[in-house]
Design an enzyme around this catalytic site. Structure first.
Site, PDB file in Angstrom:
ATOM      1  N   ARG A  16       1.028  -1.325  -0.025  1.00 45.17           N
ATOM      2  CA  ARG A  16      -0.064  -0.039  -0.031  1.00 45.17           C
ATOM      3  C   ARG A  16       0.936   1.359   0.041  1.00 45.17           C
ATOM      4  O   ARG A  16       1.964   1.401   0.605  1.00 45.17           O
ATOM      5  CB  ARG A  16      -0.886  -0.009   1.187  1.00 45.17           C
ATOM      6  CG  ARG A  16      -1.976   1.087   1.197  1.00 45.17           C
ATOM      7  CD  ARG A  16      -2.751   1.242   2.547  1.00 45.17           C
ATOM      8  NE  ARG A  16      -3.715   2.508   2.399  1.00 45.17           N
ATOM      9  CZ  ARG A  16      -4.009   3.253   3.426  1.00 45.17           C
ATOM     10  NH1 ARG A  16      -3.878   2.871   4.542  1.00 45.17           N
ATOM     11  NH2 ARG A  16      -4.776   4.184   3.184  1.00 45.17           N
ATOM     12  N   HIS A  17       0.313   2.388  -0.632  1.00 51.76           N
ATOM     13  CA  HIS A  17       1.181   3.414  -0.570  1.00 51.76           C
ATOM     14  C   HIS A  17       1.271   4.307   0.646  1.00 51.76           C
ATOM     15  O   HIS A  17       0.521   3.740   1.543  1.00 51.76           O
ATOM     16  CB  HIS A  17       0.176   4.582  -1.664  1.00 51.76           C
ATOM     17  CG  HIS A  17      -0.945   5.019  -1.069  1.00 51.76           C
ATOM     18  ND1 HIS A  17      -1.286   5.699  -0.205  1.00 51.76           N
ATOM     19  CD2 HIS A  17      -2.157   4.285  -1.269  1.00 51.76           C
ATOM     20  CE1 HIS A  17      -2.660   5.568   0.133  1.00 51.76           C
ATOM     21  NE2 HIS A  17      -3.165   5.048  -0.639  1.00 51.76           N
ATOM     22  N   GLU A  90      -7.338   2.689  -6.753  1.00 53.23           N
ATOM     23  CA  GLU A  90      -8.369   2.377  -5.677  1.00 53.23           C
ATOM     24  C   GLU A  90      -9.833   2.423  -6.235  1.00 53.23           C
ATOM     25  O   GLU A  90     -10.185   2.952  -7.447  1.00 53.23           O
ATOM     26  CB  GLU A  90      -8.250   3.562  -4.695  1.00 53.23           C
ATOM     27  CG  GLU A  90      -9.073   3.146  -3.427  1.00 53.23           C
ATOM     28  CD  GLU A  90      -8.720   1.974  -2.845  1.00 53.23           C
ATOM     29  OE1 GLU A  90      -9.114   0.988  -3.398  1.00 53.23           O
ATOM     30  OE2 GLU A  90      -8.305   2.117  -1.542  1.00 53.23           O
TER      31      GLU A  90
END
Length: 217
Positions: A16-17, A90
């Site tokens: 995840r970022h 997303e």
């Protein structure tokens, strides 16, 4: 879509970022293109050093700025090129995007509750979770197929997209996907290849204990 052929010992790291301002505000990002904070860049840099030790063979990423900047830190350490794909973005969540968690509860309480119960819900009039998996999981699978035996693919994406992709690759029914907890910023999950398909080896690894701040909380 839940299996792989031959048990070739490959790994998929779903990362995840890093932190964004909207994460801190608990504001639903969805497909809105929000940049990392300076803390988010630092998170990505620190995590990249750990992930580089896995000696990844390939990196693919969402083309949203927060994922691009996160992937860039791993690319800088590994010297690998990054392949960007909009299918790894997303979940699009329509009217929910830009609202805080509290505003969503106040304005869309029943819709939120139905989603948490595992019902198919178009949050804010946007995508179903199964539709997110339909676009993201095949991209991950295609890139995993290109790996050498024992190879590692790093996928830089978003909390909701990662969760739905893991659920699909494990062959779980969609109403069980909520059972996979959210990822903290710059944490990752690892799928390993076994004789009968993908298995979840690690989940939300990296920088615990950190809160889960974001769309998938």
């Amino acid at each position: 879509m839940n299996g792989t052929k031959g048990g070739r010992g490959r790994r998929i790291v779903l990362w995840r970022h890093g932190q964004t301002a909207w994460n801190l505000e608990r504001r639903f990002q969805g497909s809105t293109d929000i940049e990392l904070t300076s803390v988010g860049v630092d998170q990505a840099r620190r995590a990249a050093r750990l992930l580089a030790a896995l000696k990844p063979d390939a990196i693919i990423a969402s083309d949203l700025k927060r994922a691009v900047a996160t992937a860039a830190e791993l690319a800088a350490v590994t010297r690998l090129d990054v392949t960007y794909d909009a299918a790894l973005r997303e979940t699009y969540a329509g009217a929910w995007q830009g609202l805080t968690h509290e505003e969503i509860i106040a304005q869309y309480g029943e819709q939120y509750a139905a989603w948490k119960r595992g019902e198919p819900v178009r949050r804010g009039g946007g995508e179903l979770e199964t539709e997110v998996a339909d676009r993201a999981a095949p991209v991950v699978e295609r890139n995993a197929e290109k790996l050498p035996d024992g190879g590692t693919l790093v996928v830089v994406s978003h909390g909701g997209t990662i969760r739905t992709t893991i659920g699909r690759l494990l062959g779980l029914e969609s109403h069980h996907w909520e059972g996979l907890g959210g990822l903290s910023n710059c944490c990752w999950s690892v799928l390993g290849e076994g004789a009968r398909g993908w298995r979840l080896m690690e989940h939300n690894a990296g920088t615990l204990p950190e809160p889960v701040l974001g769309d998938d909380a």
